[in-house]
Scaffold this active site. Structure first.
Site, PDB file in Angstrom:
ATOM      1  N   CYS A   1       0.828  -1.193   0.000  1.00  0.00           N
ATOM      2  CA  CYS A   1       0.000   0.000   0.000  1.00  0.00           C
ATOM      3  C   CYS A   1       0.864   1.245   0.000  1.00  0.00           C
ATOM      4  CB  CYS A   1      -0.879   0.028   1.242  1.00  0.00           C
ATOM      5  SG  CYS A   1      -1.823  -1.471   1.449  1.00  0.00           S
TER       6      CYS A   1
ATOM      7  N   LEU B   1      -3.990  -1.494  -1.319  1.00  0.00           N
ATOM      8  CA  LEU B   1      -4.070  -2.548  -2.338  1.00  0.00           C
ATOM      9  C   LEU B   1      -4.437  -3.824  -1.598  1.00  0.00           C
ATOM     10  CD1 LEU B   1      -3.452  -3.576  -5.291  1.00  0.00           C
ATOM     11  CD2 LEU B   1      -1.198  -4.162  -4.442  1.00  0.00           C
TER      12      LEU B   1
ATOM     13  N   ILE C   1      -4.857  -7.587  -1.035  1.00  0.00           N
ATOM     14  CA  ILE C   1      -4.337  -8.839  -1.602  1.00  0.00           C
ATOM     15  C   ILE C   1      -4.947 -10.038  -0.910  1.00  0.00           C
ATOM     16  CG2 ILE C   1      -2.223 -10.214  -1.834  1.00  0.00           C
ATOM     17  CD1 ILE C   1      -1.031  -7.984  -3.028  1.00  0.00           C
TER      18      ILE C   1
ATOM     19  N   ASN D   1       2.116  -0.730   5.677  1.00  0.00           N
ATOM     20  CA  ASN D   1       2.339  -1.148   4.296  1.00  0.00           C
ATOM     21  C   ASN D   1       3.161  -2.426   4.341  1.00  0.00           C
ATOM     22  OD1 ASN D   1       3.268  -1.442   1.638  1.00  0.00           O
ATOM     23  ND2 ASN D   1       4.850   0.111   1.905  1.00  0.00           N
ATOM     24  N   GLY D   2       2.735  -3.441   3.610  1.00  0.00           N
ATOM     25  CA  GLY D   2       3.512  -4.672   3.554  1.00  0.00           C
ATOM     26  C   GLY D   2       2.789  -5.801   4.241  1.00  0.00           C
TER      27      GLY D   2
ATOM     28  N   LEU E   1       7.974 -13.999 -10.872  1.00  0.00           N
ATOM     29  CA  LEU E   1       8.805 -13.369 -11.899  1.00  0.00           C
ATOM     30  C   LEU E   1       9.912 -14.360 -12.233  1.00  0.00           C
ATOM     31  CD1 LEU E   1       9.154  -9.684 -10.627  1.00  0.00           C
ATOM     32  CD2 LEU E   1       7.388 -10.697 -12.071  1.00  0.00           C
TER      33      LEU E   1
ATOM     34  N   THR F   1      22.266   1.962 -13.096  1.00  0.00           N
ATOM     35  CA  THR F   1      21.892   0.539 -13.175  1.00  0.00           C
ATOM     36  C   THR F   1      20.451   0.331 -12.773  1.00  0.00           C
ATOM     37  OG1 THR F   1      24.083   0.117 -12.298  1.00  0.00           O
ATOM     38  CG2 THR F   1      22.662  -1.776 -12.549  1.00  0.00           C
TER      39      THR F   1
ATOM     40  N   ARG G   1      18.164   1.363 -15.611  1.00  0.00           N
ATOM     41  CA  ARG G   1      18.242   0.385 -16.714  1.00  0.00           C
ATOM     42  C   ARG G   1      17.399  -0.852 -16.405  1.00  0.00           C
ATOM     43  NH1 ARG G   1      24.770  -0.202 -17.489  1.00  0.00           N
ATOM     44  NH2 ARG G   1      25.227   1.752 -18.594  1.00  0.00           N
TER      45      ARG G   1
ATOM     46  N   GLY H   1      13.126 -12.946  -7.132  1.00  0.00           N
ATOM     47  CA  GLY H   1      14.406 -13.507  -6.660  1.00  0.00           C
ATOM     48  C   GLY H   1      15.443 -12.519  -6.171  1.00  0.00           C
TER      49      GLY H   1
END
Length: 603
Positions: free
Chosen positions: A6, A64, A66, A88-89, A257, A339, A342, A365
């Site tokens: 959140c 949010l 979940i 949050n979390g 992912l 980085t 990117r 990961g």
């Protein structure tokens, strides 16, 4: 369980009138609504002479949902209305904590929210480091106690979830999940340090007090004698499996992912095995990958997905789509680190497609390279002490790099990422290992039996031929940095865009234009310009770390090999130990030296 990624925001000790405070609260909080598009909750506490409260406070929550999406709006309020929490979390061990609390003060939860456990923990421990020590998960939370007119804020052990703190001209304190909620409101603001708690009253009022003090590095600083733990493949494997399955709780569709590299493939394998063992009728695991057409990650991820039997979704993006998103990405992730930008861009593009499918949570990961010394430059670590110090430093900085990228790039579209490699219990086992068990041994004169490639310890733990987790060539695949793995042309194209947009004249004045963390390449200069437009001022630029780096290293590793000084670049290929390493004509990304930034540096 009912958890959520959140956006939280609060203003404490404000001199604003009630209507103005509410307006300010809503305006600032709405800037992080992308993190929690499902619901907004606001609480304003007015000054009161009777209750000994001279100033007003406001707490906001952008949600949010979940788990248990039907109930548990925040901010959470205690039964007597005196304690208010915005979190949050998620806290994975909330059921165990409730069990433990039963011993002296049973608590019946009002909602299905895992974060509600903070209320009885506060009743037991008050405003102290003990409040956080038992929590397992990723979290940042803000708590207000009406009876004491006291507020506190805390952030998880590694900084997996983001949190910023700022100070207004009237002495007010602002707290927010993202920096954008503080910009323009506070003259001074900063990152809230991970593993710390901040309290407005008491012995340590107005200070950051460390609550996370792991045995392997109590201050998360290098220089201690390295741990001496012996390698045990079974212990490491079981501990990581537990870290992954702990994160599989969800009442909404979720996935993994999958880059096709070791870390995400292990996560996907454990999830797939766990699901298939629960029930053959259970819906298939969704896996997601992103890359340029024909990139290393797309090819490897497809192979892993076929082996695991996941429902795989491969997203490709073009160089133009990537380049077009850069400005939005910098706005969402709040950094100018080369980085990170990117690697965030493909992740940001993928998150949008994941959300469009109706997926709200993914397991990822991140963290393995920091814990096991997986970056390619670790090949050059001269001894166990340097290797260990570098891993401790890398873990302590994750909140400014990979955790920031993963959390904000996914949360930009309302998707929550979970990172089992950074589970506190798993870290205790993995970081108590002697660094000699992690060091890389390879090259001419080293026998096949004695050869150890990067992350050997975790690879070996999952090398179970009788019941394989992964195909052999994936389990032992060499590390790709995310921004390399999505396709080597990506990084080169970003340099080309910067070459066109930033003139030689502009770049020659980089040191005057940006005296703090002066960009050393045109690509870095371009990101810095965009960042400054979006987040003007010195406070913002100081939230981003600087320093010389090779392939994501800290400055320490620049001394590990003479060639590093000449070819400093955040990309993994620059370490010169990758099979697709840059050739001798490669132009380095970061020019190392104390003089003015040179235009090019041949490696």
């Amino acid at each position: 369980l009912h958890s959520r990624m959140c956006g939280i925001f609060a203003i404490f000790s404000s001199s604003l009138a009630e209507a103005d405070l509410r307006k300010e609260l809503i305006q600032c909080s709405s800037r992080v609504r992308h993190r929690g598009p499902d619901w907004s909750g606001y609480v304003v506490i007015n000054p009161s002479e009777d209750e000994n409260r001279p100033l007003g406070h406001g707490i906001a929550h952008e949600r949010l949902a979940i788990m248990d999406p039907e109930s548990g709006e925040q901010p959470l309020v205690s039964r007597d209305g005196s304690i208010i929490v915005a979190a949050n979390g998620e806290i994975y061990n909330y059921k165990e904590l409730y069990e433990e609390l039963k011993k002296d003060q049973p608590y019946t939860p009002k909602t299905g929210s895992d974060c509600e456990v903070i209320l009885p923990l506060y009743a037991r421990y008050g405003a102290s480091v003990e409040l956080c020590k038992g929590l397992r998960g990723m979290f940042s939370f803000i708590l207000y106690d009406k009876n004491k007119d006291l507020f506190l804020a805390a952030r998880d052990h590694i900084g997996i979830t983001p949190l910023y703190i700022g100070w207004g001209n009237d002495g007010s304190v602002y707290l927010g999940s993202e920096m954008k909620s503080l910009v323009g409101e506070c003259t001074k603001y900063q990152l809230f340090p991970p593993g710390h708690i901040y309290m407005s009253k008491g012995k340590h009022a107005g200070e950051f007090v460390r609550w996370y003090t792991p045995t392997w590095a109590p201050e998360l600083k290098p220089g201690l004698p390295p741990p001496t733990g012996k390698y045990n493949a079974d212990v490491l494997r079981h501990s990581f499996e537990q870290a992954v399955t702990r994160r599989m709780m969800s009442d909404v569709p979720w996935g993994v992912l999958l880059s096709g590299g070791l870390d995400s493939s292990l996560v996907a394998s454990i999830c797939a095995r766990h699901i298939s063992r629960r029930s053959s009728a259970f819906p298939k695991l969704h896996s997601f990958t992103v890359g340029l057409e024909g990139s290393p990650d797309l090819i490897a991820a497809k192979r892993v997905a076929e082996f695991l039997g996941t429902k795989h979704h491969a997203y490709t993006y073009s160089l133009e789509e990537g380049a077009d998103a850069i400005r939005d990405v910098i706005g969402k992730i709040e950094t100018y680190d080369v980085t990170t930008i990117r690697a965030s861009t493909p992740m940001y593009l993928m998150a949008r497609k994941i959300k469009a499918m109706g997926i709200k949570m993914v397991i990822s990961g991140e963290g393995a390279d920091e814990v096991f010394g997986g970056y390619l430059y670790f090949h050059k670590a001269p001894n166990a002490q340097e290797f260990y110090d570098e891993t401790v430093d890398k873990i302590s900085r994750l909140h400014m790099f990979d955790c920031l990228r993963c959390n904000k790039a996914m949360s930009a579209w309302g998707v929550e990422p979970r990172v089992p490699f950074l589970d506190a219990d798993f870290l205790d086992i993995a970081m108590e290992l002697s660094p000699e068990e992690k060091m890389i041994i390879k090259g001419p004169g080293v026998s096949k039996e004695d050869t150890k490639i990067e992350k050997w310890a975790i690879r070996k733990a999952f090398d179970t031929p009788e019941d394989p987790y992964l195909p052999d060539d994936i389990l032992w695949r060499q590390k790709e940095q995310f921004s390399d793995g999505v396709g080597y042309g990506w990084v080169d194209s970003l340099r080309d865009v910067a070459e066109k947009e930033v003139s030689d004249q502009q770049f020659a004045n980089a040191k005057n234009r940006f005296p703090h963390n002066t960009p050393t390449t045109k690509e870095g200069y371009r990101y810095r310009q965009i960042f400054e437009e979006l987040f003007p001022g010195e406070a913002a630029e100081r939230t981003v770390p600087g320093g010389k780096s090779i392939a994501c290293s800290t400055e320490r590793a620049m001394n590990w090999d003479a060639s590093f000084a000449d070819r400093a670049d955040p990309s993994g290929r620059a370490a010169g130990v990758h099979d697709s390493a840059y050739d001798t004509t490669f132009v380095a990304d970061t020019v190392v030296g104390d003089g003015p930034p040179a235009k090019k540096a041949k490696a």
